[in-house]
Design a protein around this motif. Structure first.
Motif, PDB file in Angstrom:
ATOM      1  N   GLY A   1       0.783  -1.227   0.000  1.00 48.83           N
ATOM      2  CA  GLY A   1       0.000   0.000   0.000  1.00 48.83           C
ATOM      3  C   GLY A   1       0.813   1.274   0.000  1.00 48.83           C
ATOM      4  O   GLY A   1       0.268   2.362   0.252  1.00 48.83           O
ATOM      5  N   ASP A   2       2.115   1.188  -0.317  1.00 42.79           N
ATOM      6  CA  ASP A   2       2.980   2.369  -0.261  1.00 42.79           C
ATOM      7  C   ASP A   2       2.626   3.420  -1.307  1.00 42.79           C
ATOM      8  O   ASP A   2       2.909   4.610  -1.111  1.00 42.79           O
ATOM      9  CB  ASP A   2       4.448   1.962  -0.432  1.00 42.79           C
ATOM     10  N   LEU A   3       2.026   2.999  -2.401  1.00 44.49           N
ATOM     11  CA  LEU A   3       1.677   3.928  -3.473  1.00 44.49           C
ATOM     12  C   LEU A   3       0.262   4.481  -3.333  1.00 44.49           C
ATOM     13  O   LEU A   3      -0.099   5.420  -4.033  1.00 44.49           O
ATOM     14  CB  LEU A   3       1.815   3.247  -4.834  1.00 44.49           C
ATOM     15  N   GLY A   4      -0.521   3.898  -2.448  1.00 43.25           N
ATOM     16  CA  GLY A   4      -1.939   4.226  -2.418  1.00 43.25           C
ATOM     17  C   GLY A   4      -2.629   3.532  -3.577  1.00 43.25           C
ATOM     18  O   GLY A   4      -2.256   2.424  -3.970  1.00 43.25           O
ATOM     19  N   GLU A   5      -3.623   4.186  -4.146  1.00 44.96           N
ATOM     20  CA  GLU A   5      -4.320   3.623  -5.310  1.00 44.96           C
ATOM     21  C   GLU A   5      -3.534   3.982  -6.571  1.00 44.96           C
ATOM     22  O   GLU A   5      -3.363   5.161  -6.899  1.00 44.96           O
ATOM     23  CB  GLU A   5      -5.734   4.199  -5.401  1.00 44.96           C
ATOM     24  N   VAL A   6      -3.053   2.968  -7.269  1.00 46.42           N
ATOM     25  CA  VAL A   6      -2.272   3.222  -8.484  1.00 46.42           C
ATOM     26  C   VAL A   6      -3.189   3.785  -9.563  1.00 46.42           C
ATOM     27  O   VAL A   6      -4.286   3.278  -9.813  1.00 46.42           O
ATOM     28  CB  VAL A   6      -1.588   1.936  -8.985  1.00 46.42           C
ATOM     29  N   GLN A   7      -2.706   4.847 -10.202  1.00 46.65           N
ATOM     30  CA  GLN A   7      -3.486   5.510 -11.245  1.00 46.65           C
ATOM     31  C   GLN A   7      -2.848   5.366 -12.624  1.00 46.65           C
ATOM     32  O   GLN A   7      -3.545   5.207 -13.619  1.00 46.65           O
ATOM     33  CB  GLN A   7      -3.636   6.994 -10.884  1.00 46.65           C
ATOM     34  N   ARG A   8      -1.514   5.435 -12.676  1.00 49.17           N
ATOM     35  CA  ARG A   8      -0.837   5.324 -13.967  1.00 49.17           C
ATOM     36  C   ARG A   8       0.438   4.500 -13.823  1.00 49.17           C
ATOM     37  O   ARG A   8       1.195   4.674 -12.857  1.00 49.17           O
ATOM     38  CB  ARG A   8      -0.479   6.700 -14.526  1.00 49.17           C
TER      39      ARG A   8
ATOM     40  N   ILE B   1       2.170   1.772 -26.528  1.00 51.37           N
ATOM     41  CA  ILE B   1       0.897   1.107 -26.283  1.00 51.37           C
ATOM     42  C   ILE B   1       0.257   1.730 -25.047  1.00 51.37           C
ATOM     43  O   ILE B   1       0.905   1.839 -23.999  1.00 51.37           O
ATOM     44  CB  ILE B   1       1.073  -0.404 -26.035  1.00 51.37           C
ATOM     45  N   ALA B   2      -0.983   2.138 -25.168  1.00 52.63           N
ATOM     46  CA  ALA B   2      -1.736   2.671 -24.027  1.00 52.63           C
ATOM     47  C   ALA B   2      -2.883   1.724 -23.708  1.00 52.63           C
ATOM     48  O   ALA B   2      -3.682   1.391 -24.587  1.00 52.63           O
ATOM     49  CB  ALA B   2      -2.280   4.060 -24.339  1.00 52.63           C
ATOM     50  N   LEU B   3      -2.941   1.280 -22.451  1.00 56.58           N
ATOM     51  CA  LEU B   3      -3.999   0.387 -22.006  1.00 56.58           C
ATOM     52  C   LEU B   3      -4.873   1.084 -20.971  1.00 56.58           C
ATOM     53  O   LEU B   3      -4.362   1.767 -20.083  1.00 56.58           O
ATOM     54  CB  LEU B   3      -3.416  -0.878 -21.368  1.00 56.58           C
ATOM     55  N   THR B   4      -6.164   0.877 -21.084  1.00 55.32           N
ATOM     56  CA  THR B   4      -7.079   1.213 -19.999  1.00 55.32           C
ATOM     57  C   THR B   4      -7.524  -0.105 -19.379  1.00 55.32           C
ATOM     58  O   THR B   4      -8.109  -0.951 -20.057  1.00 55.32           O
ATOM     59  CB  THR B   4      -8.304   1.987 -20.507  1.00 55.32           C
ATOM     60  N   HIS B   5      -7.196  -0.299 -18.104  1.00 53.55           N
ATOM     61  CA  HIS B   5      -7.551  -1.537 -17.416  1.00 53.55           C
ATOM     62  C   HIS B   5      -8.956  -1.433 -16.845  1.00 53.55           C
ATOM     63  O   HIS B   5      -9.450  -0.339 -16.534  1.00 53.55           O
ATOM     64  CB  HIS B   5      -6.560  -1.816 -16.292  1.00 53.55           C
ATOM     65  N   ALA B   6      -9.593  -2.580 -16.685  1.00 55.15           N
ATOM     66  CA  ALA B   6     -10.919  -2.602 -16.059  1.00 55.15           C
ATOM     67  C   ALA B   6     -10.865  -2.043 -14.644  1.00 55.15           C
ATOM     68  O   ALA B   6     -11.862  -1.509 -14.143  1.00 55.15           O
ATOM     69  CB  ALA B   6     -11.459  -4.031 -16.042  1.00 55.15           C
ATOM     70  N   SER B   7      -9.700  -2.117 -14.014  1.00 57.02           N
ATOM     71  CA  SER B   7      -9.520  -1.585 -12.661  1.00 57.02           C
ATOM     72  C   SER B   7      -9.469  -0.062 -12.627  1.00 57.02           C
ATOM     73  O   SER B   7      -9.516   0.534 -11.545  1.00 57.02           O
ATOM     74  CB  SER B   7      -8.219  -2.141 -12.073  1.00 57.02           C
ATOM     75  N   GLY B   8      -9.339   0.576 -13.799  1.00 56.69           N
ATOM     76  CA  GLY B   8      -9.228   2.025 -13.873  1.00 56.69           C
ATOM     77  C   GLY B   8      -7.801   2.521 -14.056  1.00 56.69           C
ATOM     78  O   GLY B   8      -7.580   3.683 -14.404  1.00 56.69           O
ATOM     79  N   VAL B   9      -6.817   1.661 -13.827  1.00 55.28           N
ATOM     80  CA  VAL B   9      -5.418   2.042 -14.045  1.00 55.28           C
ATOM     81  C   VAL B   9      -5.172   2.232 -15.535  1.00 55.28           C
ATOM     82  O   VAL B   9      -5.720   1.508 -16.370  1.00 55.28           O
ATOM     83  CB  VAL B   9      -4.470   0.965 -13.481  1.00 55.28           C
ATOM     84  N   ARG B  10      -4.344   3.210 -15.862  1.00 61.68           N
ATOM     85  CA  ARG B  10      -3.902   3.398 -17.245  1.00 61.68           C
ATOM     86  C   ARG B  10      -2.424   3.024 -17.334  1.00 61.68           C
ATOM     87  O   ARG B  10      -1.609   3.500 -16.536  1.00 61.68           O
ATOM     88  CB  ARG B  10      -4.103   4.835 -17.701  1.00 61.68           C
ATOM     89  N   SER B  11      -2.089   2.174 -18.296  1.00 65.71           N
ATOM     90  CA  SER B  11      -0.704   1.781 -18.535  1.00 65.71           C
ATOM     91  C   SER B  11      -0.212   2.407 -19.829  1.00 65.71           C
ATOM     92  O   SER B  11      -0.873   2.303 -20.867  1.00 65.71           O
ATOM     93  CB  SER B  11      -0.584   0.256 -18.629  1.00 65.71           C
TER      94      SER B  11
END
Length: 375
Positions: A153-160, A229-239
């Motif tokens: 949990g060091d990052l909190g909620e991962v966003q990108r 490559i840009a991914l939008t994950h079902a979890s909401g994270v963007r890669s």
């Protein structure tokens, strides 16, 4: 009829046949198999006299076969066949081995398409035969470190999630990896892209949207050598994933941004370099996979790590040997494959979507099996 009964006993090592002795076979598979307790490199398949000489020098007790058919027709059959030959041979060779009831490891990419990967998975299930895909970058030091940071949990909620496999190779090397012929499955999208996409899916779950830009930059090049490559994950994270052979200034290997903090890591895992230098897991002089402190990534918020921001995070040692240790355990005890063919199919869903996106200039939506969770 080929006798597929393993020659090994419950206490003897499992005999491994390795198909191919190029980069993948000589640098990764042969050394890692040889270093794994419970496995022994028995036969290498190569028709190239120069590579056969390299095999004899590095592995003097290993037999050499000229063709894969010669390996598959051995009696008794090998306990495991590792396919590290050119990409276009992966599906036919894996099909032949699985049909004969011989366990198989296939280097990535497993196939050219997700449909072919799922057909191999179905064949393995029908025949009750072990099948796994070599995705060694799941055991990179940065990936293992990031998994720990996320779990703690060091990052909190991962966003990108930003991930880069960038190189500066302005001159072409030639060979099938740089071929533009579709049957060769060349180019960086399917080469390094297989790694960064697999890592993103393992970390953040299935992708529901894919956008890509695949370019051919170098004079005379036929296949993509600079791809995003840009991914939008079902979890909401963007890669955001980058693979390139034309990067004159390398970016961070990973930059991960969360609601609490970010993690930035430069430099590649040292294991490939160590293997290329002839170092082996278990060498007493040099602990395997350990990175010097000055290469550690930094965790923090509000300031660039290049200007002193953040706190150094000890890098978890890389552990490529863990892959074949898991393979040996699965073959002995019936455990799960460390990387499954269906996981490889999920990755290929994304790679195929990325190719379509690059060709059409539009994002591609994934649904159904392509968007199911591979974790």
């Amino acid at each position: 009829m080929n006798d597929t009964t393993p020659a090994s006993t419950p206490t003897s090592p499992l005999r491994v046949g390795l198909v191919g002795y190029g980069l993948a076979g000589s640098v990764f598979h042969a050394p890692l198999v040889s270093a794994t307790e419970g496995l022994v490199l028995d036969t290498v398949v190569t028709s190239d006299p120069g590579r056969a000489a390299q095999v004899r020098e590095a592995h003097p007790d290993v037999r050499i076969a000229a063709t894969a058919d010669e390996l598959l027709e051995q009696s008794p059959a090998p306990d495991l066949v590792v396919i590290a030959s050119p990409n276009k041979t992966h599906v036919p060779l894996a099909t032949a081995a699985l049909t004969a009831g011989i366990p198989v490891v296939v280097d990535k990419p497993l196939a050219a398409t997700a449909a072919e990967a799922r057909e191999l998975a179905a064949l393995a299930e029908r025949t009750g035969t072990f099948l796994s895909v070599f995705q060694n970058r799941r055991w990179d030091n940065d990936f293992l470190t990031l998994r720990r940071l996320i779990a703690d949990g060091d990052l909190g909620e991962v966003q990108r999630f930003e991930s880069r496999f960038e190189r500066w190779r302005p001159q072409l090397k030639g060979g099938w990896r740089e071929s533009g012929a579709p049957e060769e499955i060349g180019g960086l999208l399917y080469d390094l892209g297989s790694h960064v996409v697999d890592q993103a899916l393992v970390l953040f779950g299935p992708a529901v949207r894919v956008y890509a830009e695949a370019d051919v930059r170098r004079p005379g090049a036929e296949a993509d050598d600079d791809t995003f490559i840009a991914l939008t994950h079902a979890s909401g994270v963007r890669s955001h994933l980058y693979v390139s052979a034309t990067t004159a200034q390398l970016g961070p290997r990973m930059r991960v941004l969360g609601s609490r903090a970010g993690y930035v890591k430069y430099g590649l895992d040292p294991q490939e370099g160590a293997l290329r230098e002839g170092l082996r897991p278990g060498d007493a002089e040099r602990p395997w996979g350990v990175e010097p402190e000055h290469m550690w990534g930094r965790l923090g918020s509000g300031e660039s790590p290049l200007t002193g921001g953040g706190t150094p995070v000890p890098t978890v040692p890389g552990d490529y040997p863990a892959y074949y240790a898991a393979v040996a355990a699965a073959l002995r005890d019936g455990g799960p494959a460390p990387v499954t063919a269906l996981e490889a199919a999920h990755c290929l869903d994304v790679l195929e979507a990325a190719r379509r996106s690059s060709e059409n200039g539009e994002a591609v939506e994934l649904a159904g099996a392509a968007a199911s969770d591979p974790r």
